[in-house]
Motif scaffolding. Structure first.
Motif, short mmCIF file in Angstrom:
data_model
loop_
_atom_site.label_atom_id
_atom_site.label_comp_id
_atom_site.label_asym_id
_atom_site.label_seq_id
_atom_site.Cartn_x
_atom_site.Cartn_y
_atom_site.Cartn_z
N ILE A 92 36.78 32.50 35.70
CA ILE A 92 38.09 32.27 36.31
C ILE A 92 38.34 33.25 37.46
O ILE A 92 38.98 32.92 38.46
N PHE A 93 37.78 34.46 37.35
CA PHE A 93 37.93 35.44 38.43
C PHE A 93 37.11 35.03 39.66
O PHE A 93 37.52 35.27 40.79
N GLN A 94 35.94 34.43 39.42
CA GLN A 94 35.10 33.98 40.53
C GLN A 94 35.79 32.89 41.35
O GLN A 94 35.51 32.74 42.54
N MET A 95 36.68 32.13 40.72
CA MET A 95 37.37 31.05 41.44
C MET A 95 38.15 31.58 42.64
O MET A 95 38.46 30.82 43.57
N TYR A 96 38.45 32.86 42.64
CA TYR A 96 39.18 33.46 43.76
C TYR A 96 38.44 33.23 45.08
O TYR A 96 39.06 33.12 46.14
N PHE A 97 37.11 33.12 45.01
CA PHE A 97 36.30 33.01 46.22
C PHE A 97 36.03 31.58 46.66
O PHE A 97 35.63 31.36 47.81
N TYR A 98 36.23 30.62 45.76
CA TYR A 98 35.87 29.25 46.13
C TYR A 98 36.79 28.17 45.57
O TYR A 98 36.69 27.00 45.98
N GLY A 99 37.69 28.51 44.67
CA GLY A 99 38.49 27.50 43.98
C GLY A 99 39.26 26.58 44.90
O GLY A 99 39.41 25.38 44.62
N HIS A 100 39.74 27.10 46.01
CA HIS A 100 40.55 26.29 46.93
C HIS A 100 39.75 25.15 47.55
O HIS A 100 40.33 24.15 47.96
N HIS A 101 38.43 25.28 47.59
CA HIS A 101 37.61 24.20 48.15
C HIS A 101 37.59 22.97 47.24
O HIS A 101 37.26 21.87 47.69
N TYR A 102 37.93 23.17 45.98
CA TYR A 102 37.98 22.06 45.02
C TYR A 102 39.42 21.66 44.67
O TYR A 102 39.64 20.84 43.79
N GLY A 103 40.38 22.26 45.34
CA GLY A 103 41.77 21.98 45.03
C GLY A 103 42.26 22.72 43.80
O GLY A 103 43.27 22.34 43.20
N TRP A 104 41.54 23.76 43.40
CA TRP A 104 41.93 24.56 42.24
C TRP A 104 42.76 25.75 42.71
O TRP A 104 42.78 26.10 43.88
N ASP A 105 43.39 26.40 41.75
CA ASP A 105 44.19 27.59 42.04
C ASP A 105 43.26 28.80 42.12
O ASP A 105 42.77 29.29 41.11
N LYS A 106 43.01 29.28 43.32
CA LYS A 106 42.11 30.41 43.49
C LYS A 106 42.67 31.68 42.87
O LYS A 106 41.93 32.63 42.61
N ASN A 107 43.97 31.70 42.65
CA ASN A 107 44.60 32.88 42.06
C ASN A 107 44.85 32.74 40.56
O ASN A 107 45.68 33.45 40.00
N ALA A 108 44.11 31.85 39.92
CA ALA A 108 44.29 31.65 38.48
C ALA A 108 44.04 32.93 37.70
O ALA A 108 44.58 33.11 36.61
N ARG A 109 43.26 33.83 38.25
CA ARG A 109 42.99 35.10 37.56
C ARG A 109 44.24 35.94 37.36
O ARG A 109 44.25 36.87 36.53
N GLU A 110 45.30 35.64 38.12
CA GLU A 110 46.54 36.42 38.00
C GLU A 110 47.18 36.28 36.62
O GLU A 110 48.05 37.06 36.25
N GLU A 111 46.73 35.29 35.87
CA GLU A 111 47.17 35.17 34.48
C GLU A 111 46.87 36.46 33.71
O GLU A 111 47.57 36.79 32.75
N PHE A 112 45.86 37.19 34.15
CA PHE A 112 45.42 38.40 33.45
C PHE A 112 45.77 39.67 34.21
O PHE A 112 45.20 40.73 33.95
#
Length: 205
Positions: A117-137
């Motif tokens: 989930i932390f790695q999504m910060y670098f690429y999540g937006h390319h898939y329409g995901w929340d790149k900042n999902a790691r902020e949950e933690f």
């Protein structure tokens, strides 16, 4: 006794369970060999499209950790952070964490468990995901350790030009870690967070 007699666990005797515990010891001692075999397999059966294999990614990540002066828990945890890719590609981070959890300190296992989930910060937006999902933690004590792990050792380790160490180089470290007593409090260091070492910059050959 060559085999147990019971066919339902609830019917087993203490003698039978003592027998099974003894039979299990050699199998447990070979865990490290199975882990290393799975890691080697990632050099042949790997995800397509990348410039390097999944094994090379693990070796490159671990090399960066090692050259930054990280301790053996970080180095081995980093080497194995994607070892679950083959059997659990949808939740490889949690799978990989469970492989190392009995033998490394809690901080390292937590980082491996959550690095996806932390790695999504670098690429999540390319898939329409929340790149900042790691902020949950964001309030978790290991948040910064995981963010640093991803920035310095994981997301940066897909470079075919990087001069990384071999699996043979890391194998003694893996064997040392997996030879520890499982869940030893002196190793686990529950609720203790040390963070990553300060980065060291190296001139590569």
């Amino acid at each position: 006794m060559k085999t147990i007699n019971f066919t339902q666990m609830k019917d087993g005797t203490k003698e039978e369970y003592d027998f099974l515990a003894e039979m299990e010891k050699p199998y447990l001692s070979l865990t490290v060999d199975r882990v290393l075999t799975e890691l080697k397999n990632q050099g042949e059966d790997s995800l397509s499209g990348y410039k390097i294999t999944r094994l090379e990614h693990g070796l490159q990540s671990a090399t960066r950790a090692y050259r930054d002066g990280a301790d053996i828990d970080w180095v081995v945890g980093t080497l194995l952070h994607d070892v679950g890719d083959g059997l659990a590609p949808q939740n490889h981070d949690r799978f990989s964490a469970e492989v190392i959890r009995p033998f490394v300190r809690q901080e390292v296992a937590w980082v491996v468990e959550h690095h996806g989930i932390f790695q999504m910060y670098f690429y999540g937006h390319h898939y329409g995901w929340d790149k900042n999902a790691r902020e949950e933690f964001k309030d978790h004590p290991c948040y910064q350790s995981c963010a640093d792990f991803c920035e310095r050792w994981d997301q940066s380790s897909f470079d075919p030009e990087y001069d990384f160490e071999t699996l043979d180089f890391f194998t003694p470290m893996v064997r040392d870690v997996f030879s520890r007593k499982a869940y030893d409090p002196k190793v686990i260091k529950e609720n203790q967070v040390f963070g990553l070492p300060e980065p060291i910059f190296h001139k590569l050959s």
